[in-house]
Design an enzyme around this catalytic site. Structure first.
Site, PDB file in Angstrom:
ATOM      1  N   HIS A 177       2.632  52.000  38.633  1.00 35.37           N
ATOM      2  CA  HIS A 177       2.773  52.588  37.298  1.00 35.37           C
ATOM      3  C   HIS A 177       3.716  51.767  36.425  1.00 35.37           C
ATOM      4  CE1 HIS A 177       1.453  56.160  39.700  1.00 35.37           C
ATOM      5  NE2 HIS A 177       0.616  56.201  38.701  1.00 35.37           N
ATOM      6  N   HIS A 189      12.924  49.440  34.878  1.00 34.71           N
ATOM      7  CA  HIS A 189      11.477  49.193  34.851  1.00 34.71           C
ATOM      8  C   HIS A 189      11.015  49.132  33.406  1.00 34.71           C
ATOM      9  CE1 HIS A 189      11.907  53.614  34.788  1.00 34.71           C
ATOM     10  NE2 HIS A 189      10.945  53.526  33.891  1.00 34.71           N
ATOM     11  N   HIS A 217       8.014  49.622  30.234  1.00 33.19           N
ATOM     12  CA  HIS A 217       6.822  50.304  29.716  1.00 33.19           C
ATOM     13  C   HIS A 217       6.232  49.421  28.633  1.00 33.19           C
ATOM     14  CE1 HIS A 217       7.580  54.256  31.643  1.00 33.19           C
ATOM     15  NE2 HIS A 217       8.843  53.892  31.535  1.00 33.19           N
ATOM     16  N   GLU A 250       7.645  53.831  24.908  1.00 29.88           N
ATOM     17  CA  GLU A 250       7.438  55.280  25.025  1.00 29.88           C
ATOM     18  C   GLU A 250       8.058  55.999  23.830  1.00 29.88           C
ATOM     19  OE1 GLU A 250       8.443  56.377  29.296  1.00 29.88           O
ATOM     20  OE2 GLU A 250       6.263  56.575  29.086  1.00 29.88           O
ATOM     21  N   HIS A 291      13.631  50.795  30.718  1.00 26.65           N
ATOM     22  CA  HIS A 291      14.452  51.951  31.088  1.00 26.65           C
ATOM     23  C   HIS A 291      15.452  51.535  32.162  1.00 26.65           C
ATOM     24  CE1 HIS A 291      11.223  54.986  29.572  1.00 26.65           C
ATOM     25  NE2 HIS A 291      12.006  54.533  28.604  1.00 26.65           N
ATOM     26  N   THR A 340       9.781  60.423  32.346  1.00 27.31           N
ATOM     27  CA  THR A 340       8.502  60.325  31.626  1.00 27.31           C
ATOM     28  C   THR A 340       7.335  60.121  32.578  1.00 27.31           C
ATOM     29  OG1 THR A 340       8.735  57.942  31.279  1.00 27.31           O
ATOM     30  CG2 THR A 340       9.658  59.399  29.580  1.00 27.31           C
ATOM     31  N   THR A 341       7.612  60.313  33.868  1.00 24.65           N
ATOM     32  CA  THR A 341       6.563  60.253  34.896  1.00 24.65           C
ATOM     33  C   THR A 341       6.668  61.528  35.733  1.00 24.65           C
ATOM     34  OG1 THR A 341       8.079  59.071  36.366  1.00 24.65           O
ATOM     35  CG2 THR A 341       6.563  57.733  35.072  1.00 24.65           C
TER      36      THR A 341
END
Ligand SMILES: [Zn+2]
Length: 309
Positions: A88, A117, A119, A123, A136, A219-220
């Site tokens: 992800h 990690h 995105h 986001e 993040h 957010t996951t």
């Protein structure tokens, strides 16, 4: 508390933040290439009232001033740390012995850096504007033993969201990370180690005095509402080519992870605080203004004396 082994650490973080198929039920981001609908992730992700990400508006935020951030060991090299394809995202796992910590900045405690990690695309949005990339930096409150425990408590986790903006110039620290991508992008769970001397500070913006602060969630899945969010207003430069490299990361089904951002969530009248200067700046201005009275008197006396002379 015994030092974490790399494998322990990996399992704890994957379970807590970016779940793998082996540890959690399968979940997907929307298929935005084909205009796919938003998948339901269930549980708190659907029912929660403090979900992330959200759109951040300067004009509708509360003005705030906090003490400055105290960054500890953010300049320590991350060479040799584990870099993993989670299916992800791609994630750098920070060993406990690096002792990279942050406090101040209105954070309710001291937080230890756990992992970072990316995105692709961002986001969070600011005033409705989406950015090409968001990193993040995930920290847990030091009063909890690990992220799995920390996500069970309000403010157990502090995440820094740092946005990137497109420019002409390559951002070298990101290139140092991207160099590791080819060896992990094809297979979920594969790992490598970072080969260059990048630091945590390389992924903070130049100006850390201006930021948004709000209470939100991971957010996951499982979208635990345990996060005190800091999203900095200042951004890091990146080229569009650098961002595009992330799109070659593959998911567990072998398809490319074209994007990995969750859609904007409702704010439900949450307090969003916008900080544009440190409390220390106000204090120094107060001291200056209290000094100004004696300085004025001194100036008058000097003028009078020069006339008497
Ligand atoms: Zn994230």
């Amino acid at each position: 508390m015994r030092p974490f082994l790399a494998a322990d650490k990996l399992i704890i973080i994957l379970a807590g933040i970016c779940a793998t198929v082996a540890l959690q039920t399968h979940w997907e981001y929307p298929d935005r290439v084909n205009n796919g609908t938003e998948p339901s992730w269930g549980g708190k992700c659907d029912a929660g009232k403090r979900q992330s990400p959200i759109d951040l508006y300067t004009t509708s935020s509360f003005k705030g001033e906090f003490h400055k951030f105290e960054f500890k060991n953010y300049d320590v090299s991350l060479r040799g740390t584990t870099f993993v394809n989670t299916g992800h995202s791609v994630q750098v796992i920070i060993p406990e012995d690096k002792q990279i910590e942050v406090s101040g900045g209105g954070l309710p405690g001291t937080y230890i850096f756990e992992q970072m990690h990316w995105h692709w695309w961002s986001e969070h949005t600011i005033d409705g504007l989406r950015y090409p990339l968001e990193i993040h930096l995930v920290h847990r409150n030091t009063k909890y033993a690990n992220v799995s425990e920390a996500v069970q408590y309000k403010n157990g986790v502090a995440v820094f969201g740092v946005l990137f903006h497109i420019t002409d110039d390559i951002y070298e620290p990101l290139t140092d990370v991207l160099n590791g991508l080819p060896s992990i992008e094809d297979k979920v769970g594969s790992t490598t180690t970072l080969a260059n001397d990048i630091t945590t500070a390389d992924f903070l913006p130049a100006d850390t005095k201006k930021y948004f602060r709000y209470e939100g969630s991971l957010t996951t899945p499982d979208c635990d509402e345990a996060v005190v969010w800091t999203v900095f207003e200042d951004t890091i430069p990146v080229t569009i080519e650098q961002v595009e490299e992330f799109k070659y990361v593959r998911k567990d089904d072998g398809a490319f992870l074209e994007s990995n951002y969750r859609s904007i969530q409702a704010s439900y009248n949450r307090a969003i605080i916008y900080v544009d200067r440190e409390l220390e700046e106000r204090n120094s201005q107060v001291q200056l203004s209290t000094c100004s009275i004696p300085i004025t008197i001194l100036a008058v006396l000097l003028v009078l004396r020069s006339r008497l002379d």
